[in-house]
Design an enzyme around this catalytic site. Structure first.
Site, PDB file in Angstrom:
ATOM      1  N   TYR A   1       6.628  64.403  -9.297  1.00  0.00           N
ATOM      2  CA  TYR A   1       6.374  65.485  -8.332  1.00  0.00           C
ATOM      3  C   TYR A   1       6.340  64.849  -6.954  1.00  0.00           C
ATOM      4  CZ  TYR A   1       3.533  69.376  -6.387  1.00  0.00           C
ATOM      5  OH  TYR A   1       3.034  70.422  -5.660  1.00  0.00           O
TER       6      TYR A   1
ATOM      7  N   HIS B   1      -3.406  74.310 -13.840  1.00  0.00           N
ATOM      8  CA  HIS B   1      -4.481  74.348 -12.854  1.00  0.00           C
ATOM      9  C   HIS B   1      -5.715  75.055 -13.379  1.00  0.00           C
ATOM     10  CE1 HIS B   1      -0.677  73.844 -10.670  1.00  0.00           C
ATOM     11  NE2 HIS B   1      -1.379  72.991  -9.971  1.00  0.00           N
TER      12      HIS B   1
ATOM     13  N   LYS C   1     -14.200  75.746   3.713  1.00  0.00           N
ATOM     14  CA  LYS C   1     -12.897  75.188   3.356  1.00  0.00           C
ATOM     15  C   LYS C   1     -11.956  75.393   4.549  1.00  0.00           C
ATOM     16  CE  LYS C   1     -11.238  74.174  -0.080  1.00  0.00           C
ATOM     17  NZ  LYS C   1     -10.893  72.783  -0.535  1.00  0.00           N
TER      18      LYS C   1
END
Length: 659
Positions: free
Chosen positions: A4, A159, A527
């Site tokens: 990846y 995920h 975040k």
């Protein structure tokens, strides 16, 4: 066999791809940066610090041309990890292939295009569930009719495991997503019933292989059996080839450790064996992380090491020469049957709620994952679940691999972002502006109606529209979506009974609140930027809540300005920032500066994430009170440290409270 990969610029990533192909890689797996994944141009305020960090920035057709320059797409199998903007990136890919003279019907590859897990774990969603499902449906029907060898969706349970899913949750949530997608395609009327088997045959899956070898192998057997049953019974697919469970694997990155990172190599090998050793549970494609992912961005040499692990297994061992070596095992069969039964029950529960999309909107799926993750973290902290080098066997010899930590990972040149932004502005200045605006207007009109959105998207690509412009046109019609955080519904995972570490921290929290004359200590968990990996932030928020804090957590994708505004409005005692994308060097100093300008300089700021040691030193010099990285696995201990920093910032004496 793939790695990846993608970083910095289209040109740099193209060079990396051609180098990897020359080393024996047999396909490409493209990592896009967060602005590309979330539909922002590099010059948007939320893109600051994120451009080219965790993947390659692709802002328009020119970038896609450079990304695949001298790589013949007609002969390539390309996997693109892209979801909310998947239709856009596929359109750019198709147009580049057309410019190369390729036969579009011969293109092979995969767009991940699984939006459900973005709402639950990865956080690159843009649009609400309904419009997102429409984009997915339109892509699937377009590819089945136009690019028949393409996998238009890769149902991605990977995920989910990273977000805390048990094997039952991982299978059940992925299967529920597949059911939602197939139902939507069937009900759209864009594919005649006699061709529906072609749709089912193009559905693929992307799975996580963890370190629990037997459990992971049995999970893959259960996945295949359930898929066969669902496609046969729910959709009437008779051709066994069309019912085949086709999946690729990325072995687990969550389990890679910053402490003693050399142990990650044997973890990676063991996890790969779980999905290759047994023929009835064998992946079609495997990609392996690098040993140093918990430290930062892997270098080309680290990626090569991961590729060589696969090549040794495939070409030196005899592993691929035999039929299934576990066939007839009573132990394996019993485990698989138990998984199948539990998964079918959970799938039925989700269907009773109205399906996967309804379970996303209600917050059920997210709350279940946050809860499972909290339970796992508690097992690690208690030592019940052992991680070598982290909570047991911690003594170690000096590690030559990390002797020079700054050289053990790759870093992205901070000046790269400015170059990408400048190139974007040149692109906009030089395009046919009238054609671009007409294409965007046509896209909005199609979105407001019922037509398939792929033709309008292809015209946008050809007209020089940018990634951000395409996404904003659809935002104008569909709106945006902020997914449930799952924090409020997560049950207590760690007991605070007398004598426990959490009880001691609760007492510190209570006494500090008394000393400050406030009812409760208030912690803002923020975040900033586009990093959507919120698992760590959620676990800090849940444990702080259980320790007696009032927690302010608004989810992902906030600007520094929004975080500081919330901190001031809520009069918090500490700001905690979670960043895993590498944008901390840009975003954290901005938060600090804004707090000073708002008259809140005394509020301590702590930071957690994938932060190299040199960056941690720089952040502390800039005024950050504490930095936590993956080696700091004790969440209760972290909450105690937060209380200490609040006391220090408020000039209170240190407080020792024993468990």
């Amino acid at each position: 066999m793939r790695t990846y990969a993608g970083h910095s610029t289209a040109e740099a990533s193209n060079e990396l791809y051609r180098r990897n192909l020359a080393k024996g890689q047999t396909g490409l797996s493209v990592a896009f940066d967060l602005p590309t994944q979330t539909g922002y141009d590099p010059d948007h305020v939320l893109a600051r610090g994120e451009v080219g960090r965790v993947g390659v920035p692709v802002g328009h057709l020119g970038d896609m041309r450079r990304l695949f320059q001298d790589i013949p797409l007609e002969r390539m199998n390309t996997s693109m990890t892209i979801n909310a903007t998947a239709m856009w990136l596929l359109a750019l890919y198709q147009v580049v292939a057309e410019e190369q003279g390729a036969d579009i019907s011969a293109l092979q590859g995969t767009t991940q295009n699984d939006i459900v897990k973005e709402y639950l774990s990865r956080g690159t969603h843009v649009f609400p569930p309904g419009p997102s499902l429409r984009l997915t449906t339109d892509m699937i029907t377009y590819t089945v009719n136009t690019i028949p060898k393409w996998n238009p969706i890769n149902i991605c349970s990977y995920h989910l495991q990273e977000a805390g899913a048990t094997p039952v949750q991982e299978i059940s949530y992925a299967m529920s997503t597949a059911i939602a997608v197939l139902d939507a395609v069937r009900d759209s009327g864009q594919v005649p019933p006699e061709r529906f088997g072609e749709v089912v045959a193009r559905i693929s899956f992307f799975v996580n292989a963890g370190v629990r070898f037997i459990e992971e192998m049995c999970k893959m057997r259960a996945f295949g059996r359930i898929w066969d049953r669902v496609t046969r019974e729910r959709y009437g697919i008779e051709d066994p080839k069309q019912r085949r469970f086709r999946y690729g694997v990325q072995v687990n990155s969550l389990g890679l450790t910053e402490a003693q990172p050399e142990n990650n190599v044997q973890r990676i090998v063991l996890e790969m064996l779980a999905v290759t050793l047994s023929k009835d549970a064998r992946a079609r494609a495997v990609q392996l992380p690098a040993w140093n992912e918990a430290l930062g961005l892997p270098r080309p040499w680290d990626q090569q090491w991961s590729l060589r692990i696969q090549q040794v297994l495939a070409h030196e061992s005899d592993l691929l020469e035999y039929d299934d070596i576990f066939a007839g095992s009573h132990v394996i069969e019993a485990k698989v049957e138990a998984l199948v039964a539990d998964c079918l029950a959970e799938i039925e529960r989700i269907q009773a709620m109205g399906g996967a999309m309804a379970a996303v909107e209600s917050g059920y799926l997210k709350a279940q994952l946050v809860s499972s993750h909290a339970e796992r973290r508690a097992r690690i902290e208690s030592g019940e679940e052992k991680i070598v080098g982290v909570n047991c066997f911690e003594g170690t010899e000096p590690n030559p691999l990390t002797a020079d930590l700054d050289a053990a990972i790759m870093t992205v040149d901070p000046a790269n972002e400015a170059r990408v932004v400048a190139a974007l502005h040149r692109w906009r200045d030089n395009r046919d502006e009238v054609r671009a605006q007409e294409a965007l207007s046509a896209l909005k009109k199609a979105a407001a109606g019922t037509r398939n959105l792929m033709p309008a998207t292809l015209e946008c690509a050809r007209a020089g529209v940018t990634t951000g412009e395409w996404a904003w046109a659809l935002r104008d019609v569909f709106g945006e979506f902020r997914a449930p955080t799952g924090v409020g519904g997560a049950p207590v995972a760690v007991a605070a009974e007398p004598g426990t570490p959490l009880a001691a921290v609760r007492e510190k929290v209570r006494r500090t609140a008394d000393d400050l004359g406030t009812g409760k200590l208030r912690l803002l968990v923020g975040k900033p930027g586009l990093d959507g990996h919120s698992n760590g932030a959620e676990q800090i928020a849940v444990r702080a809540r259980d320790a007696g804090f009032e927690v302010v957590y608004q989810g992902i994708r906030l600007t520094p300005e929004q975080i500081v505004s919330a901190a001031v409005a809520e009069d918090v005692h500490c700001v905690g920032l979670s960043i895993l994308s590498g944008s901390h060097a840009e975003l954290v100093p901005d938060v600090l500066a804004r707090l000073r300008r708002a008259g809140a300089a005394e509020v301590p700021v702590i930071v957690g994430g994938i932060i190299p040691s040199a960056d941690a030193t720089a952040l502390k010099a800039a005024g950050v009170a504490a930095v936590f990285t993956p080696k700091d696995f004790g969440i209760t201990e972290i909450i105690g440290r937060i209380v200490d920093e609040i006391r220090t910032a408020n000039k209170l004496d240190p407080l020792e409270v024993t468990a």
